[in-house]
Every structure is written in structure tokens, then in C-alpha cells.
Design a protein around this motif. Structure first.
Motif, mmCIF file in Angstrom:
data_model
loop_
_atom_site.group_PDB
_atom_site.id
_atom_site.type_symbol
_atom_site.label_atom_id
_atom_site.label_comp_id
_atom_site.label_asym_id
_atom_site.label_seq_id
_atom_site.Cartn_x
_atom_site.Cartn_y
_atom_site.Cartn_z
ATOM 1 N N ALA A 143 0.824 -1.209 0.000
ATOM 2 C CA ALA A 143 0.000 0.000 0.000
ATOM 3 C C ALA A 143 0.855 1.254 0.000
ATOM 4 O O ALA A 143 0.432 2.302 -0.502
ATOM 5 N N GLY A 144 2.061 1.153 0.563
ATOM 6 C CA GLY A 144 2.959 2.293 0.513
ATOM 7 C C GLY A 144 3.257 2.703 -0.913
ATOM 8 O O GLY A 144 3.422 3.893 -1.214
ATOM 9 N N GLN A 145 3.311 1.725 -1.815
ATOM 10 C CA GLN A 145 3.547 2.016 -3.227
ATOM 11 C C GLN A 145 2.260 2.474 -3.921
ATOM 12 O O GLN A 145 2.259 3.452 -4.670
ATOM 13 N N GLY A 172 1.182 6.849 -4.229
ATOM 14 C CA GLY A 172 0.990 7.602 -5.460
ATOM 15 C C GLY A 172 -0.332 8.337 -5.483
ATOM 16 O O GLY A 172 -0.421 9.487 -5.947
ATOM 17 N N MET A 173 -1.383 7.716 -4.962
ATOM 18 C CA MET A 173 -2.691 8.366 -4.926
ATOM 19 C C MET A 173 -2.675 9.572 -3.987
ATOM 20 O O MET A 173 -3.263 10.618 -4.296
ATOM 21 N N ALA A 191 -3.420 13.362 -4.919
ATOM 22 C CA ALA A 191 -4.492 14.097 -4.244
ATOM 23 C C ALA A 191 -3.969 15.360 -3.573
ATOM 24 O O ALA A 191 -4.682 16.365 -3.478
ATOM 25 N N GLY A 192 -2.720 15.312 -3.107
ATOM 26 C CA GLY A 192 -2.164 16.474 -2.414
ATOM 27 C C GLY A 192 -1.428 17.427 -3.313
ATOM 28 O O GLY A 192 -0.829 18.395 -2.830
ATOM 29 N N SER A 193 -1.474 17.184 -4.632
ATOM 30 C CA SER A 193 -0.688 18.009 -5.549
ATOM 31 C C SER A 193 -1.163 19.451 -5.600
ATOM 32 O O SER A 193 -0.403 20.348 -5.966
ATOM 33 N N ASP A 194 -2.441 19.715 -5.260
ATOM 34 C CA ASP A 194 -2.965 21.079 -5.315
ATOM 35 C C ASP A 194 -2.660 21.883 -4.055
ATOM 36 O O ASP A 194 -2.890 23.086 -4.040
ATOM 37 N N ALA A 243 0.607 6.752 -11.563
ATOM 38 C CA ALA A 243 0.636 5.631 -12.512
ATOM 39 C C ALA A 243 1.507 4.491 -11.988
ATOM 40 O O ALA A 243 1.172 3.310 -12.146
ATOM 41 N N ALA A 244 2.629 4.834 -11.354
ATOM 42 C CA ALA A 244 3.481 3.800 -10.768
ATOM 43 C C ALA A 244 2.751 3.069 -9.653
ATOM 44 O O ALA A 244 2.846 1.842 -9.514
ATOM 45 N N GLY A 245 1.991 3.833 -8.857
ATOM 46 C CA GLY A 245 1.219 3.203 -7.787
ATOM 47 C C GLY A 245 0.194 2.227 -8.328
ATOM 48 O O GLY A 245 0.043 1.112 -7.813
ATOM 49 N N PHE A 246 -0.518 2.635 -9.382
ATOM 50 C CA PHE A 246 -1.504 1.739 -9.979
ATOM 51 C C PHE A 246 -0.836 0.523 -10.627
ATOM 52 O O PHE A 246 -1.436 -0.552 -10.711
ATOM 53 N N SER A 247 0.388 0.675 -11.079
ATOM 54 C CA SER A 247 1.105 -0.467 -11.662
ATOM 55 C C SER A 247 1.384 -1.541 -10.617
ATOM 56 O O SER A 247 1.524 -2.720 -10.950
#
Length: 513
Positions: free
Chosen positions: A164-166, A170-171, A175-178, A323-327
């Protein structure tokens, strides 16, 4: 209620046979704390590029942000487990959970790389106070028949927290990018930690009156064991980036006499009737010392692979953190599904489950090596899907079963110490694997760029990981002898019952709750 003195042929009083009523409500609460500690150990892998860009963390600071937590966490787990034996698992768990939440807040509001490094070191210390109590509470509260099932949930949480750390990392970054940016990965622990603390106050049982510390804390062990682990871990974590200067080799050499001297002191203290920090009688339990070998190989291979794969997906293939997280999601789902299936396997078949899981993981690494050898210039996240699923399935089977197999023979009287030693072995192996195989990865990569260069570097990590997994498979065949498997099925480990006078009858422990 005091422990019964009823003879072995007489039935125990009914109150002693009744386990703690809210034990299954307690379990997800304490496992939530374990999840947070595992999550924070690996989420910074996904956030590393963001920390470089937004916080201005240089190479050394970034290594300390990533590895500093692992160092203080791994080196403090044995002391944390012993403190739980002395002062009570409830007290140490509640204090550790609250302190971990505060340390996470400090990470989230850090204004400089130095502040974040300090907060991460503190976060590791508080995690070391909290996590050993999870296993100790499971061992002390659940009946022998239920304990393997509860321990399987522990193993499930260890692996899922890391994956889940991976994935979630990423999510959270996206989500915190703004606004929050990288701070989101730490601040998420604040509401989660406070909720865990409040629920634990209601659901974690209190110890019997008068069950306070006996003999005090062993200061030589409390200093010597973390110091020896530090002398080994710090050079492994920083040596590759620093070019392996002289001080790294001196530290590694010094770790051996420091640890041997400390173990000698612990043995002598036990012979004098003292209470050493490290309960060396644990190593006379066959399932325990064999399981530590298997744990070291499995955790060293799995988590170094996760680290290297993160670098390949983000830096080699150019994927975003999201995208890496979803991978990683297929690997995480495979791990979770296999872990759910593994917890239903009878404890007497734990060693076979570990063996089967390691062989499936080995098959995944073989497939990966084939892809990286014959299609290195065409590597993609899609091509990595099959080996990732196989590796997730194999480790999802092995890790929960391994935790139960190692601890089933340990009595509640040694629960805190055993939990500290086992978790230390797992985290030490994870940190050492990431450090050493990470150095191999970067050495092979050199100044190379592009998918092909990263694929070749990953091939070396996968090859060494395959050797470790095969070692784990071979060692797991001798993990439990037939008599140990019979004892595991009844919840009374042979080693614990015959070789350690401090191990208590679980029914007497439950009678005190």
C-alpha cells in the motif's frame, strides 16, 4: 483474577477458559497501527522524486529520510518488545501510538530536509515502541486454537502495508498536488493515529493489578543491541551512495564484537538469574530460530525487489507516482488474495505453505529474469504484470504463514521479546536488502538512461533475489519437524513447553485479562 493452581488432571475453572470477549474487535485496531508503521516504511520510495523537487532534499538527506526511519525502527524493536514485557503491552501500545501520531505530524509540517530527517528518526523510534505490542497482544489475548488465525492477519497486514505504501502513496501524492504535496503521505497518519489510539483505549484489555515490571530494564542490552545493529545498518544504507569509504568498513567490522559482546553479557545475566533484554532461550525453540532464517531471506528479497521496481517504473519508464502506484495494484491484489487464503490453512501445514509460497515467488522471479533478458529494450509495465502477480501470490502465501509458524511455539510469557526479535529480523533484512541490492542496482545502472538500462539493473536485483528465495525455500523445509507441527496444531510449542521455564499456560494469562 489470579492464576489457578489446579493440577494438570483437573479441569480449569470456567472463568479461565473464557477468552477476552472483545478480542476480535481489538484485532483490527492494533493491526491498524502495524499498517501505519509498514506504510510509512515504504511510502517514501514513491515520494522520493517529489521530495527532491519540492523540499530540496539532496542525495544524503534523501537517503536519511528513506533509511533513517528503517534504522531507528529496526534497532529499537527488541527494546520495545522488552519494555512491553516489563510495563505492559497496553501501556506501551497506547503510548507508542500517540507518539507515532505526533511524529507523523512533525514529518508533515517539516520546513527543511533536516527537520524531516529528525522527524523520521523519531517516527522510527515511536514505531518500535508500538509494533512489538501488536504481536504480544495477539499472543496473550487469543486462545491457542485461535492464535494462528490472528497471526495470519498480522502477516497479511505486514505485506499489504508495504504494498500500500507504493499504491496509496501515489494516490496521496496526486491528491495532495494542489496543496499539501508530499506532506499528505505523513499527515494522513494524524487522524488515523488518533482514531486508533481512542479505539485502543476502549478495546485493548488491561493487565492484572500488580503485573508491573520485574527486574527492570537491562541497560547493557538496551544500548549494545541497538548500537550493534546501527553499526551494521548505517554503512549498508549509506555506503553505496558514499562510495564505500573507510568508515563504512570500520563500522561493519565493529558491529561483530559489539553484538557478540552484548550476547555474551545477556547469557551471563540470564545465568545469574537476571532479566536480560534479549531472551536467548527463544533460540532453543526450533520453529523460532529456523523461522528467523526464512524470514530474513524472504523479506530481504521481496522488499529489495519492491524498491528496485519503484525506480524502474518511475525513473526508467517515466511513469508518474500515481501511474506507478496503480502499476503495483495487481501485485497488491495478488498478495492480499493469497494472504486471505493462507489464513485459512491449518497451522500444522504452515511450513508447507511457506515452502509453496517461496516456490511460487521463485517462479515469478524466473519469469521476470526471462523478460529482462530477452526483452530488455521493450520492457513495459504490461510486460511486468505476470511476474509481479506471481511474486505477489508467492509472498502473500509465505508471509502470513511464516509469522504464525515462527510464533506458534512461543508462550505468552515471552510474547513481547519474541515479537521484538522477529520484527527486528524482518525489518533488518528488509533494510539491508534494500541497501545492498539498491547499491547493486545503482552500480549496474551507472549513468545509463532509458528502459533498457533500468531493465538490466533490475535483472541483477531479480537474480540475487531468486537466490535468496531459493535459500528460504530450502530452509522452510526444515522449519517444522512433525512433532513441532503437532504442537502447533494444539497451540503449545514443544520448544516453549519443554525448554523455557518462563513460558506460562495461555489459560492462566487469559484468566488475568
Amino acid at each position: 483474577m489470579s492464576a489457578s493452581t489446579t493440577g494438570p488432571t483437573q479441569p480449569a475453572p470456567p472463568t479461565e477458559a473464557v477468552p477476552y470477549a472483545r478480542r476480535w474487535l481489538m484485532l483490527p485496531v492494533v493491526l491498524a497501527a502495524l499498517f501505519m508503521a509498514q506504510f510509512d516504511l515504504y511510502v517514501v520510495n514513491v515520494a522520493a522524486p517529489t521530495l527532491q523537487r519540492e523540499l530540496g532534499a539532496g542525495p544524503v538527506a534523501l537517503e536519511l529520510i528513506v533509511a533513517g526511519y528503517a534504522f531507528t525502527y529496526a534497532s529499537g524493536l527488541i527494546t520495545g518488545g522488552r519494555l512491553g514485557d516489563l510495563f505492559g503491552s497496553r501501556v506501551m501500545f497506547l503510548g507508542g501510538a500517540l507518539a507515532f501520531t505526533l511524529a507523523s505530524l512533525l514529518c508533515g509540517i517539516a520546513q527543511s530536509p533536516g527537520q524531516l530527517v529528525t522527524a523520521r528518526l523519531l517516527q522510527g523510534v515511536t514505531g518500535a515502541a508500538m509494533v512489538p505490542q501488536v504481536l504480544a497482544l495477539i499472543t496473550g489475548v487469543f486462545s491457542p486454537a485461535e492464535r494462528p488465525r490472528a497471526l495470519a492477519w498480522f502477516g497479511f497486514t505486514v505485506g499489504v502495508g508495504a504494498v500500500a505504501g507504493q499504491v496509496l502513496g501515489g494516490m496521496l501524492l496526486q491528491a495532495g498536488s494542489d496543496g499539501l504535496g508530499w506532506r499528505a503521505i505523513f499527515l494522513v497518519n494524524v487522524p488515523a493515529g488518533l482514531l486508533t489510539f481512542l479505539l485502543a483505549r476502549r478495546l485493548v484489555p488491561k493487565r492484572a493489578a500488580g503485573a508491573g515490571p520485574r527486574g527492570g530494564l537491562d541497560p547493557v542490552g538496551a544500548i549494545g543491541i541497538p548500537a550493534g545493529l546501527a553499526l551494521a545498518l548505517v554503512p549498508m544504507m549509506l555506503g553505496g551512495a558514499e562510495g564505500w569509504p573507510l568508515w563504512t568498513w570500520l563500522c561493519l567490522a565493529a558491529a561483530v564484537p559489539v553484538l557478540l559482546g552484548t550476547f555474551g553479557w545477556e547469557r551471563a545475566l540470564a545465568r545469574r538469574g537476571g532479566r536480560p533484554l534479549l531472551d536467548l532461550s527463544l533460540f532453543r525453540i526450533r520453529s523460532f530460530h529456523r523461522g528467523l532464517v526464512v524470514s530474513g531471506a524472504v523479506f530481504g528479497a521481496f522488499f529489495s525487489f519492491m524498491f528496485a521496481l519503484t525506480l524502474v517504473l518511475q525513473s526508467g519508464l517515466g511513469l508518474s507516482p500515481l501511474a506507478a502506484g496503480f502499476s503495483f495494484a495487481p501485485l497488491g491484489l495478488a498478495f492480499a488474495g493469497a494472504s486471505m487464503a493462507a489464513r485459512r490453512i491449518p497451522p500444522a501445514r504452515a511450513a508447507r505453505t511457506v515452502l509453496g509460497g517461496t516456490l511460487v515467488a521463485a517462479a515469478g522471479l524466473v519469469v521476470l529474469l526471462g523478460e529482462l533478458t530477452w526483452a530488455a529494450d521493450r520492457i513495459s509495465a504490461l510486460r511486468l504484470l505476470l511476474p509481479m502477480v506471481l511474486i505477489g501470490l508467492g509472498n502473500g502465501l509465505a508471509v502470513p504463514a511464516l509469522t504464525g509458524a515462527v510464533l506458534t511455539g512461543v508462550g505468552p510469557g515471552q510474547a513481547g521479546s519474541a515479537a521484538g526479535v522477529l520484527t527486528t529480523a524482518q525489518q533488518f533484512a528488509s533494510a539491508a536488502g534494500v541497501a545492498l541490492l539498491g547499491s547493486v542496482f545503482f552500480s549496474v545502472l551507472g549513468s545509463g538512461e532509458g528502459p533498457s538500462a533500468y531493465a538490466i539493473a533490475l535483472r541483477w536485483v531479480a537474480g540475487i533475489g531468486l537466490v535468496l528465495v531459493l535459500v528460504a525455500a530450502a530452509a522452510s523445509r526444515a522449519l517444522l519437524r512433525p512433532e513441532d507441527e503437532t504442537a502447533a496444531g494444539t497451540g503449545s510449542g514443544a520448544g516453549a513447553a519443554t525448554e523455557d521455564p518462563h513460558v506460562k499456560d495461555p489459560s492462566k494469562i487469559l484468566g488475568k485479562v
